[in-house]
Design a protein around this motif. Structure first.
Motif, PDB file in Angstrom:
ATOM      1  N   SER A  17     -18.664  33.170  10.027  1.00 36.80           N
ATOM      2  CA  SER A  17     -18.535  32.191   8.948  1.00 36.80           C
ATOM      3  C   SER A  17     -17.139  31.578   8.889  1.00 36.80           C
ATOM      4  O   SER A  17     -16.989  30.397   8.643  1.00 36.80           O
ATOM      5  N   TRP A  18     -16.094  32.364   9.141  1.00 42.76           N
ATOM      6  CA  TRP A  18     -14.753  31.751   9.052  1.00 42.76           C
ATOM      7  C   TRP A  18     -14.515  30.771  10.195  1.00 42.76           C
ATOM      8  O   TRP A  18     -13.792  29.783  10.024  1.00 42.76           O
ATOM      9  N   LEU A  19     -15.109  31.053  11.346  1.00 38.03           N
ATOM     10  CA  LEU A  19     -14.982  30.090  12.450  1.00 38.03           C
ATOM     11  C   LEU A  19     -15.616  28.764  12.055  1.00 38.03           C
ATOM     12  O   LEU A  19     -15.078  27.689  12.308  1.00 38.03           O
ATOM     13  N   GLN A  60      -3.455  23.402  10.324  1.00 39.43           N
ATOM     14  CA  GLN A  60      -4.886  23.168  10.542  1.00 39.43           C
ATOM     15  C   GLN A  60      -5.171  23.009  12.036  1.00 39.43           C
ATOM     16  O   GLN A  60      -6.144  23.545  12.559  1.00 39.43           O
ATOM     17  N   LYS A  61      -4.267  22.277  12.691  1.00 36.88           N
ATOM     18  CA  LYS A  61      -4.449  22.078  14.130  1.00 36.88           C
ATOM     19  C   LYS A  61      -4.322  23.407  14.881  1.00 36.88           C
ATOM     20  O   LYS A  61      -5.115  23.698  15.788  1.00 36.88           O
ATOM     21  N   LEU A  62      -3.332  24.211  14.482  1.00 41.51           N
ATOM     22  CA  LEU A  62      -3.150  25.508  15.138  1.00 41.51           C
ATOM     23  C   LEU A  62      -4.404  26.369  14.970  1.00 41.51           C
ATOM     24  O   LEU A  62      -4.893  26.991  15.924  1.00 41.51           O
ATOM     25  N   LEU A  63      -4.946  26.397  13.749  1.00 43.94           N
ATOM     26  CA  LEU A  63      -6.143  27.215  13.506  1.00 43.94           C
ATOM     27  C   LEU A  63      -7.323  26.702  14.322  1.00 43.94           C
ATOM     28  O   LEU A  63      -8.129  27.489  14.831  1.00 43.94           O
ATOM     29  N   SER A  64      -7.430  25.386  14.453  1.00 43.66           N
ATOM     30  CA  SER A  64      -8.529  24.850  15.257  1.00 43.66           C
ATOM     31  C   SER A  64      -8.375  25.249  16.718  1.00 43.66           C
ATOM     32  O   SER A  64      -9.352  25.570  17.398  1.00 43.66           O
ATOM     33  N   LYS A  65      -7.140  25.225  17.194  1.00 47.58           N
ATOM     34  CA  LYS A  65      -6.912  25.625  18.584  1.00 47.58           C
ATOM     35  C   LYS A  65      -7.232  27.109  18.772  1.00 47.58           C
ATOM     36  O   LYS A  65      -7.845  27.515  19.759  1.00 47.58           O
ATOM     37  N   ILE A  66      -6.787  27.920  17.817  1.00 43.90           N
ATOM     38  CA  ILE A  66      -7.061  29.351  17.912  1.00 43.90           C
ATOM     39  C   ILE A  66      -8.566  29.592  17.853  1.00 43.90           C
ATOM     40  O   ILE A  66      -9.107  30.456  18.553  1.00 43.90           O
ATOM     41  N   ARG A  67      -9.252  28.794  17.042  1.00 40.01           N
ATOM     42  CA  ARG A  67     -10.703  28.909  16.940  1.00 40.01           C
ATOM     43  C   ARG A  67     -11.355  28.694  18.309  1.00 40.01           C
ATOM     44  O   ARG A  67     -12.289  29.413  18.681  1.00 40.01           O
ATOM     45  N   GLU A  68     -10.824  27.720  19.058  1.00 37.60           N
ATOM     46  CA  GLU A  68     -11.374  27.494  20.407  1.00 37.60           C
ATOM     47  C   GLU A  68     -11.245  28.749  21.266  1.00 37.60           C
ATOM     48  O   GLU A  68     -12.147  29.099  22.025  1.00 37.60           O
ATOM     49  N   SER A  69     -10.105  29.425  21.139  1.00 32.35           N
ATOM     50  CA  SER A  69      -9.917  30.658  21.900  1.00 32.35           C
ATOM     51  C   SER A  69     -10.902  31.727  21.437  1.00 32.35           C
ATOM     52  O   SER A  69     -11.417  32.503  22.247  1.00 32.35           O
ATOM     53  N   CYS A  70     -11.182  31.758  20.136  1.00 30.41           N
ATOM     54  CA  CYS A  70     -12.156  32.719  19.597  1.00 30.41           C
ATOM     55  C   CYS A  70     -13.537  32.470  20.210  1.00 30.41           C
ATOM     56  O   CYS A  70     -14.272  33.413  20.537  1.00 30.41           O
ATOM     57  N   LEU A  71     -13.885  31.201  20.339  1.00 32.67           N
ATOM     58  CA  LEU A  71     -15.201  30.881  20.893  1.00 32.67           C
ATOM     59  C   LEU A  71     -15.305  31.365  22.342  1.00 32.67           C
ATOM     60  O   LEU A  71     -16.345  31.855  22.769  1.00 32.67           O
ATOM     61  N   LEU A  91     -13.809  33.946  23.537  1.00 32.02           N
ATOM     62  CA  LEU A  91     -13.966  35.397  23.477  1.00 32.02           C
ATOM     63  C   LEU A  91     -15.401  35.768  23.117  1.00 32.02           C
ATOM     64  O   LEU A  91     -15.959  36.724  23.662  1.00 32.02           O
ATOM     65  N   LEU A  92     -15.993  34.985  22.220  1.00 28.98           N
ATOM     66  CA  LEU A  92     -17.398  35.228  21.861  1.00 28.98           C
ATOM     67  C   LEU A  92     -18.286  35.063  23.095  1.00 28.98           C
ATOM     68  O   LEU A  92     -19.213  35.847  23.323  1.00 28.98           O
ATOM     69  N   ASP A  93     -17.976  34.035  23.892  1.00 33.54           N
ATOM     70  CA  ASP A  93     -18.733  33.807  25.129  1.00 33.54           C
ATOM     71  C   ASP A  93     -18.637  34.995  26.066  1.00 33.54           C
ATOM     72  O   ASP A  93     -19.546  35.277  26.834  1.00 33.54           O
ATOM     73  N   ALA A  94     -17.502  35.666  26.007  1.00 31.65           N
ATOM     74  CA  ALA A  94     -17.301  36.832  26.873  1.00 31.65           C
ATOM     75  C   ALA A  94     -17.892  38.092  26.253  1.00 31.65           C
ATOM     76  O   ALA A  94     -17.556  39.206  26.649  1.00 31.65           O
ATOM     77  N   LYS A  95     -18.753  37.914  25.231  1.00 34.51           N
ATOM     78  CA  LYS A  95     -19.458  39.027  24.572  1.00 34.51           C
ATOM     79  C   LYS A  95     -18.520  39.986  23.852  1.00 34.51           C
ATOM     80  O   LYS A  95     -18.759  41.187  23.753  1.00 34.51           O
ATOM     81  N   LEU A  96     -17.391  39.435  23.380  1.00 38.78           N
ATOM     82  CA  LEU A  96     -16.502  40.230  22.539  1.00 38.78           C
ATOM     83  C   LEU A  96     -16.602  39.682  21.118  1.00 38.78           C
ATOM     84  O   LEU A  96     -17.241  38.658  20.901  1.00 38.78           O
ATOM     85  N   ASP A  97     -15.944  40.371  20.165  1.00 43.60           N
ATOM     86  CA  ASP A  97     -15.896  39.769  18.839  1.00 43.60           C
ATOM     87  C   ASP A  97     -14.877  38.619  18.882  1.00 43.60           C
ATOM     88  O   ASP A  97     -14.159  38.472  19.871  1.00 43.60           O
ATOM     89  N   PRO A  98     -14.830  37.789  17.842  1.00 41.64           N
ATOM     90  CA  PRO A  98     -14.000  36.576  17.941  1.00 41.64           C
ATOM     91  C   PRO A  98     -12.509  36.860  18.133  1.00 41.64           C
ATOM     92  O   PRO A  98     -11.771  35.989  18.569  1.00 41.64           O
ATOM     93  N   LEU A  99     -12.088  38.083  17.817  1.00 42.70           N
ATOM     94  CA  LEU A  99     -10.675  38.400  18.014  1.00 42.70           C
ATOM     95  C   LEU A  99     -10.445  39.099  19.350  1.00 42.70           C
ATOM     96  O   LEU A  99      -9.333  39.516  19.659  1.00 42.70           O
TER      97      LEU A  99
END
Lengths: 234, 265
Positions: A14-16, B239-250, B252-260
Motif C-alpha cells: 500500500s505505501w508503494l 517526492q522525487k527521491l521517494l519515487s526513485k526509491i520506489r522504483e528500486s523497491c519494485l 526487489l519485488l520482482d526478485a521475489k523479495l519484500d520491497p526493502l
C-alpha cells in the motif's frame, strides 16, 4: 477485507501505491506503523523509519498532523543510533553479524554498554547508558530505578577503589570511571539530582554488597561524593 | 554548462594574477572559492573546473607553510581553515561529476554489440561467426570489468560529497564572527542546489547497476540526523527521491523479495 489489508504484505504494497499516487501522508503513516512493528531486523526497521520520515517531509499536508509522529521518529532514530554505536568488543562477544542485527531494546542496550562484554567501557559508555534510561517504556518505574542503580554500581566497579592512593584521595577519586561519568553528565547538562542515587542507596545496591562494608571503599566513595556535591552546587 | 563566456573567462584569468605572490595564497584561495561558488550557483560546471585548475595544486601546502612561518605552528586561522575545507568540498564535487560522467558514457555508449549471425551460412562464414562471437565475449568481459571499476569510482566520489567529513559538504568547520559577503548564505543555497542532485546521480548509478538494496539505504543517508541531508532537500525533491526509491523497491519485488530487499516471511 480490512484484516486482509492489515497483513504485512499488503501494508507493504500500500505505501508503494501511496507514493505512486502522491499520497505521502498515507505513505508516511503506513511506513511508520511498519517501522514500529519491525523488531527482527535492525536495518529494515531503520530504513522503514527513514522512509517514513522522508514521506512526512514530502507531504503537503499541514505539519501538525505529523508533529506527534515526528517526535517519535526522532526518538526511535536516536535509540537506533545508540545500537549502531555498540563497541566492537560487544558485537564480537555476542557473535553478531552486523548486517543481521536484530533490534535491541533500551534495557538490553544498557545491559550491553555497561556489561562485561564492553571490556574497555569508559565514562562515555556509562553516560550513554544513562541516556538510554529515557527510552524505557513509560510504565516501568521499577525498571527505571533498578537500571539506574545497575549503571552506577557497574561504573563504580570498573575501578579497584580499595587500591586507590589515600595520600591524594581527592585526585585519585577523580580518575575513576564513576567520577568521570558524573563529570561528563554535568558537562552535558544532565539533571543529576534525579539521575544519581545518594551514597547510602548506592551502597545498599546488590552489585556493591561485596564492597559496601569495606572501610577503604566507603572512604573513597564518600570523598568522591563530597566533591560531586560541591560540583552540583555550583 | 559546456561553454565559458568571455566575462567568465576574465574572472578565471583573474585568479592567476592573485597566485603570483605565494604569501597571498590564502587570499587567492578565498577569492577563487567565491568565484567558483558563483559558477556552481549558475550551474557553470566547466567554468568552475577551469577556475579550480587556475589555483596551483600545491596551494594547501603553501597556506600551511605560510602559517608555520608566521605563527610557528601549522594551526590554520579559522578563516583559512574554512577556505581550505571549502576548496576541498568543491574539488570533491567536481570529482563526483567527472566520475559520474565517465561512468555514464561507458554504461550507455560503449557496450559491445553481438555480431549478427551470417544469413546464408556456409562453413567458412559459420567459422568466422563463431570466432566473432568468442571475441565478443572477451570484449563484453572487458567492458564489464571497466564498468565495475567506473561504477566503484563514481559511487565513492558521490558518497564522498554526501558524507563529506567534518560537518558536511559546504559547511564551515570553524565559526567566524564576521560573515563575508553572504558567504554562509551562498553555501547553504549550494547545499540545496547540489546535494539532492548528487543524491539522484548516485541513485542512477546504484539503480542501473542493480544495487537496489544500496538504493534503499539512500533513504537512511538522507534521513539521518548525523548528516542532516534532508534539510537541503525541498518537498518536491523528496517526492522525487521517494519515487526513485520506489522504483528500486519494485525491482526487489520482482526478485521475489519484500520491497526493502529482505526475504519474505
Amino acid at each position: 477485507l480490512g484484516r486482509f489489508l492489515q497483513t504485512d504484505e499488503h501494508k507493504y504494497m500500500s505505501w508503494l501505491h501511496n507514493i505512486a499516487m502522491g499520497n505521502f501522508l498515507q505513505a508516511h503513516a503506513t511506513l511508520f506503523d511498519l517501522a514500529k512493528e519491525e523488531e527482527k531486523i535492525f536495518s529494515k526497521k531503520k530504513t522503514l523509519l527513514s522512509l517514513s520520515k522522508l514521506a512526512a517531509l514530502a507531504s503537503e499536508d499541514p505539519p501538525d498532523i505529523i508533529a506527534n509522529n515526528w517526535e517519535e521518529i526522532q526518538r526511535e532514530q536516536t535509540l537506533m543510533l545508540h545500537q549502531e554505536q555498540l563497541p566492537e568488543s560487544v558485537i564480537e562477544g555476542l557473535a553478531l553479524d552486523v548486517e543481521k542485527f536484530r533490534v535491541f531494546s533500551a534495557e538490553e542496550l544498557i545491559e550491553l554498554f555497561t556489561g562485561e562484554l564492553n571490556v574497555d567501557a569508559m565514562e562515555f559508555d556509562f553516560k550513554k547508558a544513562l541516556d538510554l534510561l529515557e527510552f524505557l517504556p513509560k510504565d516501568g518505574r521499577a525498571d527505571f530505578d533498578r537500571l539506574l542503580m545497575l549503571i552506577w554500581s557497574r561504573a563504580i566497579l570498573r575501578d579497584s577503589w580499595t587500591d586507590l592512593d589515600s595520600t591524594e584521595a581527592e585526585t585519585a577519586c577523580k580518575r575513576t570511571v564513576f567520577f568521570r561519568t558524573v563529570e561528563l553528565a554535568i558537562a552535558e547538562d544532565m539533571d543529576l539530582a534525579t539521575r544519581l542515587p545518594n551514597l547510602d542507596r548506592l551502597l545498599s545496591s546488590d552489585e556493591l554488597q561485596g564492597l559496601s562494608s569495606n572501610k577503604t571503599f566507603r572512604f573513597f566513595l564518600g570523598t568522591a561524593f563530597e566533591q560531586i556535591q560541591r560540583m552540583m552546587a555550583k | 554548462t559546456n561553454q565559458v563566456s568571455d566575462s567568465d573567462q576574465e574572472k578565471i584569468d583573474a585568479i592567476e594574477w592573485m597566485t603570483f605572490d605565494p604569501l597571498q595564497r590564502s587570499e587567492a584561495m578565498k577569492q577563487a572559492n567565491a568565484i567558483m561558488r558563483s559558477f556552481l550557483a549558475s550551474k557553470k560546471l566547466l567554468a568552475c573546473k577551469k577556475a579550480f585548475d587556475q589555483l596551483p595544486v600545491k596551494s594547501i601546502d603553501v597556506i600551511f607553510k605560510n602559517t608555520l612561518q608566521q605563527t610557528g605552528n601549522t594551526e590554520l586561522s579559522n578563516e583559512d581553515g574554512n577556505a581550505v575545507k571549502e576548496y576541498l568540498c568543491i574539488k570533491a564535487y567536481l570529482d563526483a561529476h567527472d566520475a559520474f560522467n565517465e561512468w555514464f558514457a561507458h554504461y550507455h555508449g560503449r557496450k559491445p554489440t553481438l555480431p549478427e549471425p551470417p544469413s546464408a551460412a556456409n562453413y567458412m562464414e559459420r567459422v568466422a561467426h563463431e570466432h566473432r562471437v568468442k571475441e565478443h565475449k572477451v570484449e563484453v568481459a572487458q567492458w564489464q570489468s571497466s564498468l565495475d571499476q567506473l561504477t566503484k569510482r563514481a559511487e565513492e566520489s558521490l558518497y564522498n560529497v554526501l558524507l563529506f567529513v567534518t560537518g558536511g559538504w559546504m559547511v564551515d568547520q570553524n565559526d567566524v564572527s564576521q560573515e563575508e559577503g553572504g558567504r554562509l548564505h551562498q553555501m547553504r543555497l549550494l547545499r540545496q542546489l547540489c546535494l539532492p542532485q548528487i543524491c539522484f546521480l548516485l541513485h542512477t548509478v546504484l539503480h542501473s547497476t542493480k544495487q537496489h538494496h544500496a538504493c534503499l539505504q539512500l533513504a537512511d543517508l538522507v534521513a539521518s540526523e548525523n548528516h542532516l541531508l534532508y534539510r537541503s532537500f525541498g518537498r518536491e525533491e523528496l517526492q522525487k527521491l521517494l519515487s526513485k526509491i520506489r522504483e528500486s523497491c519494485l525491482e526487489l519485488l520482482d526478485a521475489k523479495l519484500d520491497p526493502l530487499g529482505y526475504e519474505l516471511a
